[in-house]
Design an enzyme around this catalytic site. Structure first.
Site, PDB file in Angstrom:
ATOM      1  N   SER A   1       0.822  -1.210   0.000  1.00  0.00           N
ATOM      2  CA  SER A   1       0.000   0.000   0.000  1.00  0.00           C
ATOM      3  C   SER A   1       0.853   1.256   0.000  1.00  0.00           C
ATOM      4  CB  SER A   1      -0.929  -0.015   1.202  1.00  0.00           C
ATOM      5  OG  SER A   1      -0.244  -0.426   2.335  1.00  0.00           O
TER       6      SER A   1
ATOM      7  N   HIS B   1      -2.420  -2.712  -6.273  1.00  0.00           N
ATOM      8  CA  HIS B   1      -2.901  -2.348  -4.941  1.00  0.00           C
ATOM      9  C   HIS B   1      -4.432  -2.419  -4.874  1.00  0.00           C
ATOM     10  CE1 HIS B   1      -3.112   0.964  -1.615  1.00  0.00           C
ATOM     11  NE2 HIS B   1      -3.271  -0.246  -1.122  1.00  0.00           N
TER      12      HIS B   1
ATOM     13  N   GLU C   1      -5.082   0.078  -7.837  1.00  0.00           N
ATOM     14  CA  GLU C   1      -4.097   1.124  -8.145  1.00  0.00           C
ATOM     15  C   GLU C   1      -2.889   0.387  -8.744  1.00  0.00           C
ATOM     16  OE1 GLU C   1      -2.748   3.134  -4.566  1.00  0.00           O
ATOM     17  OE2 GLU C   1      -2.703   5.075  -5.578  1.00  0.00           O
TER      18      GLU C   1
ATOM     19  N   ASN D   1      -2.901   6.284  -0.500  1.00  0.00           N
ATOM     20  CA  ASN D   1      -2.520   6.524   0.894  1.00  0.00           C
ATOM     21  C   ASN D   1      -1.861   7.881   1.112  1.00  0.00           C
ATOM     22  OD1 ASN D   1      -3.587   4.359   2.334  1.00  0.00           O
ATOM     23  ND2 ASN D   1      -2.152   3.010   1.298  1.00  0.00           N
TER      24      ASN D   1
HETATM   25  N1  CAA Z   1     -15.981  -9.215   2.144  1.00  0.00           N
HETATM   26  C1  CAA Z   1     -16.885  -9.337   1.162  1.00  0.00           C
HETATM   27  N2  CAA Z   1     -17.980  -8.553   1.060  1.00  0.00           N
HETATM   28  C2  CAA Z   1     -18.180  -7.649   2.030  1.00  0.00           C
HETATM   29  C3  CAA Z   1     -17.298  -7.474   3.103  1.00  0.00           C
HETATM   30  C4  CAA Z   1     -16.160  -8.307   3.139  1.00  0.00           C
HETATM   31  N3  CAA Z   1     -15.240  -8.221   4.108  1.00  0.00           N
HETATM   32  N4  CAA Z   1     -17.761  -6.477   3.910  1.00  0.00           N
HETATM   33  C5  CAA Z   1     -18.903  -6.035   3.355  1.00  0.00           C
HETATM   34  N5  CAA Z   1     -19.147  -6.739   2.234  1.00  0.00           N
HETATM   35  C6  CAA Z   1     -20.292  -6.570   1.326  1.00  0.00           C
HETATM   36  C7  CAA Z   1     -21.580  -6.960   2.006  1.00  0.00           C
HETATM   37  O1  CAA Z   1     -21.826  -8.350   1.865  1.00  0.00           O
HETATM   38  C8  CAA Z   1     -22.595  -6.115   1.239  1.00  0.00           C
HETATM   39  O2  CAA Z   1     -22.889  -6.739   0.008  1.00  0.00           O
HETATM   40  P1  CAA Z   1     -24.304  -6.523  -0.741  1.00  0.00           P
HETATM   41  O3  CAA Z   1     -24.391  -5.075  -1.110  1.00  0.00           O
HETATM   42  O4  CAA Z   1     -24.191  -7.436  -1.911  1.00  0.00           O
HETATM   43  O5  CAA Z   1     -25.345  -6.944   0.240  1.00  0.00           O
HETATM   44  C9  CAA Z   1     -21.832  -4.834   0.941  1.00  0.00           C
HETATM   45  O6  CAA Z   1     -20.434  -5.175   1.048  1.00  0.00           O
HETATM   46  C10 CAA Z   1     -22.147  -3.742   1.926  1.00  0.00           C
HETATM   47  O7  CAA Z   1     -21.852  -4.251   3.232  1.00  0.00           O
HETATM   48  P2  CAA Z   1     -22.771  -3.986   4.509  1.00  0.00           P
HETATM   49  O8  CAA Z   1     -24.207  -3.847   4.081  1.00  0.00           O
HETATM   50  O9  CAA Z   1     -22.446  -5.023   5.535  1.00  0.00           O
HETATM   51  O10 CAA Z   1     -22.216  -2.655   5.148  1.00  0.00           O
HETATM   52  P3  CAA Z   1     -22.026  -1.212   4.566  1.00  0.00           P
HETATM   53  O11 CAA Z   1     -23.063  -0.841   3.585  1.00  0.00           O
HETATM   54  O12 CAA Z   1     -21.822  -0.390   5.767  1.00  0.00           O
HETATM   55  O13 CAA Z   1     -20.630  -1.314   3.762  1.00  0.00           O
HETATM   56  C11 CAA Z   1     -18.291  -1.215   3.585  1.00  0.00           C
HETATM   57  C12 CAA Z   1     -19.473  -1.821   4.338  1.00  0.00           C
HETATM   58  C13 CAA Z   1     -18.332  -1.695   2.128  1.00  0.00           C
HETATM   59  C14 CAA Z   1     -17.038  -1.745   4.256  1.00  0.00           C
HETATM   60  C15 CAA Z   1     -18.428   0.354   3.635  1.00  0.00           C
HETATM   61  O14 CAA Z   1     -18.525   0.774   4.967  1.00  0.00           O
HETATM   62  C16 CAA Z   1     -17.224   1.049   3.009  1.00  0.00           C
HETATM   63  O15 CAA Z   1     -17.143   1.205   1.797  1.00  0.00           O
HETATM   64  N6  CAA Z   1     -16.307   1.505   3.879  1.00  0.00           N
HETATM   65  C17 CAA Z   1     -15.085   2.195   3.425  1.00  0.00           C
HETATM   66  C18 CAA Z   1     -14.083   1.152   3.000  1.00  0.00           C
HETATM   67  C19 CAA Z   1     -12.813   1.773   2.517  1.00  0.00           C
HETATM   68  O16 CAA Z   1     -12.593   2.975   2.509  1.00  0.00           O
HETATM   69  N7  CAA Z   1     -11.903   0.892   2.108  1.00  0.00           N
HETATM   70  C20 CAA Z   1     -10.567   1.302   1.680  1.00  0.00           C
HETATM   71  C21 CAA Z   1      -9.644   1.202   2.843  1.00  0.00           C
HETATM   72  S1  CAA Z   1      -8.012   1.674   2.404  1.00  0.00           S
HETATM   73  C22 CAA Z   1      -7.336   0.260   1.785  1.00  0.00           C
HETATM   74  O17 CAA Z   1      -7.891  -0.797   1.761  1.00  0.00           O
HETATM   75  C23 CAA Z   1      -5.978   0.360   1.177  1.00  0.00           C
HETATM   76  C24 CAA Z   1      -4.854   0.649   2.023  1.00  0.00           C
HETATM   77  O18 CAA Z   1      -3.763   0.666   1.467  1.00  0.00           O
HETATM   78  C25 CAA Z   1      -4.911   0.950   3.451  1.00  0.00           C
END
Ligand code: CAA
Length: 288
Positions: free
Chosen positions: A120, A142, A154, A192
């Site tokens: 990342s 990424h 990415e 990031n």
């Molecule tokens: N694996 C697979 N599917 C998942 C999951 C997981 N771990 N977590 C959630 N989902 C799916 C759910 O099954 C659901 O699917 P459907 O729409 O088909 O029903 C969908 O995602 C939405 O989940 P929820 O209804 O449980 O919850 P939500 O609407 O609150 O969404 C979230 C959860 C998708 C995590 C949302 O909160 C979100 O987008 N959060 C921000 C995530 C983000 O910013 N990620 C980037 C982080 S930075 C990174 O990864 C890189 C780095 O280098 C640090």
């Protein structure tokens, strides 16, 4: 390089497990490799749970879910995946660990297998320098958490990454249902470089008493349409990962003090409070 059918994913943590599930759902055979057997068991449970959820939501038939599960293999031995035609390293965010893994990957897989990294923040050229003769096959791929949901890959070229490797990475990312977007090889890339200082600033705001974590997160969710507030997201990513990425940017971007991790963030990590994965971080997730 095209028509990838078997992906080796090295590292069965959150990102590796998510990449493996995404690969299997796209019809690719995927071998998930980790030196720690319990990590592989956690990954298998995650896959079973997610596939059952998709069946319950009628997004997959039970036959399709069984087929996806049958495409997934779990092993502690990299040599079990020697027939893979693509490799993605998704191990811990530590440059020395990754360099050692890249040497093992170069030796384990075929001569034209792309050696991608899900780092990342760490320089792709620096990682590639560990595998002399194979630098043209090293690239940043990424993914974002949760991998099956987040659309972005990415794509980061190192100084010696070949055009063939880059084109194949774009093609594979699209084949996995993702949208590849290029970024240049600077510490933290784009995602990031922008996200982590924002998360770090949320810790400063908490530390300075601007508001408590719940209020900081509510303000950013309700006022800026973030799906999660920055402190909740930090727990979700892992506070150790956030701290480590800040340090990679501090060291890689001229020791600019704006990239130093906030002390409260560092203290939580040192107390073992790493976020969701340890049961507590900024918030407490332990069940009553
Ligand atoms: N694996 C697979 N599917 C998942 C999951 C997981 N771990 N977590 C959630 N989902 C799916 C759910 O099954 C659901 O699917 P459907 O729409 O088909 O029903 C969908 O995602 C939405 O989940 P929820 O209804 O449980 O919850 P939500 O609407 O609150 O969404 C979230 C959860 C998708 C995590 C949302 O909160 C979100 O987008 N959060 C921000 C995530 C983000 O910013 N990620 C980037 C982080 S930075 C990174 O990864 C890189 C780095 O280098 C640090």
């Amino acid at each position: 390089m095209s028509n990838v059918s078997h992906i080796a994913v090295i590292g069965a943590g959150t990102m590796g497990s998510g990449i493996a599930l995404t690969s299997a759902l796209a019809g690719k055979k995927c071998t998930l490799i980790d030196v720690q057997a319990p990590q592989l068991e956690n990954a298998r449970s995650y896959h079973e749970k997610q596939l059952s959820k998709l069946v319950a939501k009628e997004k997959l038939t039970s036959e399709e879910a069984s087929h996806a599960q049958s495409l997934l293999d779990y092993t502690t031995e990299m040599s079990d995946a020697s027939s893979a035609d693509w490799a993605i390293e998704a191990a811990t965010e530590n440059v020395e660990v990754k360099k050692k893994l890249f040497q093992l990957m170069r030796d384990a897989f075929g001569e034209d297998v792309v050696l991608a990294t899900n780092t990342s923040s760490i320089s792709i050229s620096d990682l590639a320098s560990a595998v002399e003769g194979a630098e043209q096959r090293v690239i940043g791929m990424h993914f974002f958490n949760p991998v099956p949901v987040m659309k972005l890959v990415e794509v980061i070229k190192g100084a010696n990454t070949s055009e063939a490797t880059t084109n194949a990475t774009v093609e594979l990312s699209e084949g996995l249902g993702k949208i590849p977007v290029p970024a240049n090889d600077f510490a933290g890339f784009v995602s990031n470089r922008v996200l982590m200082p924002m998360i770090n600033e949320a810790f400063h705001a908490w530390d300075d008493g601007v508001a408590d974590p719940e209020a900081i997160d509510s303000i950013m969710k309700l006022g800026c349409a973030f799906p999660m507030g920055p402190l909740r997201l930090a727990d979700y990513i892992g506070l150790d990962v956030c701290r480590d990425i800040m340090m990679v940017m501090y060291n890689g971007l001229n020791e600019n003090p704006k990239y130093l991790p906030n002390q409260k963030l560092v203290d939580l990590v040192e107390a073992g409070k790493l976020g969701d994965k340890s049961g507590s971080g900024v918030y407490d997730y332990k069940k009553e």
